[in-house]
Scaffold this active site. Structure first.
Site, PDB file in Angstrom:
ATOM      1  CG  ASN A   9      -1.799   1.394   1.469  1.00  0.00           C
ATOM      2  OD1 ASN A   9      -1.866   2.109   0.549  1.00  0.00           O
ATOM      3  ND2 ASN A   9      -2.298   1.543   2.673  1.00  0.00           N
ATOM      4  CD1 TRP A  10       3.823   1.086  -2.857  1.00  0.00           C
ATOM      5  CD2 TRP A  10       3.659   2.217  -4.745  1.00  0.00           C
ATOM      6  NE1 TRP A  10       4.657   0.460  -3.679  1.00  0.00           N
ATOM      7  CE2 TRP A  10       4.456   1.124  -4.878  1.00  0.00           C
ATOM      8  CE3 TRP A  10       3.385   2.901  -6.050  1.00  0.00           C
ATOM      9  CZ2 TRP A  10       5.109   0.688  -6.110  1.00  0.00           C
ATOM     10  CZ3 TRP A  10       3.907   2.658  -7.049  1.00  0.00           C
ATOM     11  CH2 TRP A  10       4.817   1.760  -7.263  1.00  0.00           C
ATOM     12  CE  LYS A  11      -0.026   3.355   4.748  1.00  0.00           C
ATOM     13  NZ  LYS A  11       0.051   3.330   6.072  1.00  0.00           N
ATOM     14  CG  HIS A  94      -5.910   2.347   5.092  1.00  0.00           C
ATOM     15  ND1 HIS A  94      -5.287   2.891   5.789  1.00  0.00           N
ATOM     16  CD2 HIS A  94      -4.714   1.305   5.084  1.00  0.00           C
ATOM     17  CE1 HIS A  94      -4.078   2.700   6.324  1.00  0.00           C
ATOM     18  NE2 HIS A  94      -3.711   1.904   5.687  1.00  0.00           N
ATOM     19  CD  GLU A  96      -2.827   5.827   6.527  1.00  0.00           C
ATOM     20  OE1 GLU A  96      -2.846   5.729   5.298  1.00  0.00           O
ATOM     21  OE2 GLU A  96      -1.958   5.240   7.299  1.00  0.00           O
ATOM     22  CD  GLU A 166      -3.702  -2.235   7.410  1.00  0.00           C
ATOM     23  OE1 GLU A 166      -2.311  -2.584   6.941  1.00  0.00           O
ATOM     24  OE2 GLU A 166      -4.292  -1.324   7.087  1.00  0.00           O
ATOM     25  N   GLY A 172       2.427   2.326  10.650  1.00  0.00           N
ATOM     26  CA  GLY A 172       3.572   3.335  10.424  1.00  0.00           C
ATOM     27  C   GLY A 172       4.112   4.071  11.853  1.00  0.00           C
ATOM     28  CB  SER A 212       4.869  -1.829  11.979  1.00  0.00           C
ATOM     29  OG  SER A 212       4.842  -0.322  12.219  1.00  0.00           O
ATOM     30  N   GLY A 233       2.790  -1.135   4.282  1.00  0.00           N
ATOM     31  CA  GLY A 233       2.739   0.348   3.787  1.00  0.00           C
ATOM     32  C   GLY A 233       4.227   0.760   3.626  1.00  0.00           C
ATOM     33  N   GLY A 234       4.917   1.432   4.653  1.00  0.00           N
ATOM     34  CA  GLY A 234       6.341   2.073   4.485  1.00  0.00           C
ATOM     35  C   GLY A 234       7.141   0.963   3.837  1.00  0.00           C
TER      36      GLY A 234
HETATM   37  P1  PGA Z   1       2.907   0.514   7.651  1.00  0.00           P
HETATM   38  O1  PGA Z   1       1.302   0.530   7.101  1.00  0.00           O
HETATM   39  O2  PGA Z   1       3.354  -0.865   7.047  1.00  0.00           O
HETATM   40  O3  PGA Z   1       3.578   1.569   7.166  1.00  0.00           O
HETATM   41  O4  PGA Z   1       2.550   0.183   9.071  1.00  0.00           O
HETATM   42  C1  PGA Z   1       0.232  -0.479   6.686  1.00  0.00           C
HETATM   43  C2  PGA Z   1      -0.828   0.191   6.275  1.00  0.00           C
HETATM   44  O5  PGA Z   1      -1.133   1.272   6.347  1.00  0.00           O
HETATM   45  O6  PGA Z   1      -1.513  -0.641   5.408  1.00  0.00           O
END
Ligand code: PGA
Length: 250
Positions: A9-11, A94, A96, A166, A172, A212, A233-234
């Site tokens: 997930n590149w956001k 998600h 966010e 999640e 993050g 994470s 994500g990251g």
């Molecule tokens: P993260 O994000 O791996 O950077 O914690 C995961 C996500 O939000 O899908």
């Protein structure tokens, strides 16, 4: 046996040329995996990513969509638009999106239905806040979120839904749920699905962990009995790091 889906997930990261370079680097590194490899990229990168991923085992997904197929919704993208260019997956709900863009369990449910109506595979996210975890409410919150997200779906649709557990406090932050905690939460989701849709569905539905995940902790997480891969994500922003996660079982 359920397959593992490793989805990036590149956001809100990467320009089109960066997306193309990334996929060119990633493709040879993951070509021999049996795991499903998905990249959920910003809208503007979708078309370029789909072209770059042609002839590879990399699937492309969006990070959101509207639930209507057309209309006066300035700035929105419809499910049939995603389908028309060849997108296969779409992340829905998600944390966010829930936190910053007011998405609710009700809008998540509409989007999941719209995804199926347009032959897109939804990756539905659920997860508790730190406060909810500390109050011992994790299972109550996530099972309620999942019941509402999937309300009114046919059992075959639930079977084809990808769920991402999640915990919000792990996204993050560098804090990961322990593999036992993640597995227990995912088991609770599976039990809830069993209650509503029966054992066949609950045994085959794919439930990922996210929050994470990196190359150093993915193996421990993904080898737990109920965890079917991850939403990353990251650590999905670097092709070598992401490839290590995809190849955790090599
Ligand atoms: P993260 O994000 O791996 O950077 O914690 C995961 C996500 O939000 O899908």
């Amino acid at each position: 046996m359920r397959k593992k889906i490793i989805a990036g997930n590149w956001k809100m990261n990467k320009l089109p040329n960066e997306a193309i370079n990334f996929i060119d680097k990633l493709a040879p590194l993951v070509k021999d995996t049996e795991n499903e490899v998905v990249l959920c990229v910003p809208y503007i990168d979708l078309f370029y990513s789909l072209l770059s991923a042609q002839g590879t085992n990399i699937k492309i997904g969006a990070q959101n969509m509207h639930f209507e197929e057309n209309g006066a919704y300035t700035g929105e993208i419809a499910p049939n638009m995603l389908k028309a260019i060849g997108v296969e997956y779409v992340i829905i709900g998600h944390s966010e999106r829930r936190q910053y863009f007011n998405e609710t369990d009700a809008s998540v449910n509409k989007k999941v239905k719209a995804a199926f109506a347009n032959d897109l595979k939804p990756i539905v996210c659920v997860g508790e806040t730190l406060q909810e975890r500390e109050a011992g409410k994790t299972e109550e919150i996530i099972t309620q979120q999942i019941a509402l997200a999937l309300e009114g779906l046919m059992p075959e649709q639930v079977q084809n839904t990808v769920i991402a557990y999640e915990p919000i406090w792990a996204i993050g932050t560098g804090k990961t749920a322990t593999s036992e905690d993640a597995n227990n939460a995912i088991k609770a989701i599976r039990d809830k699905i069993c209650q509503i849709y029966g054992q066949n569905v609950s045994k085959s539905v794919i439930i990922q962990y996210g929050g994470s995940v990196k190359s150093t902790n993915c193996q421990e997480l993904f080898t737990m009995t109920d965890i079917d891969g991850g939403l990353i994500g990251g650590a999905s922003l670097d092709p070598e790091e992401f490839a290590k996660i995809v190849n955790y079982d090599k």
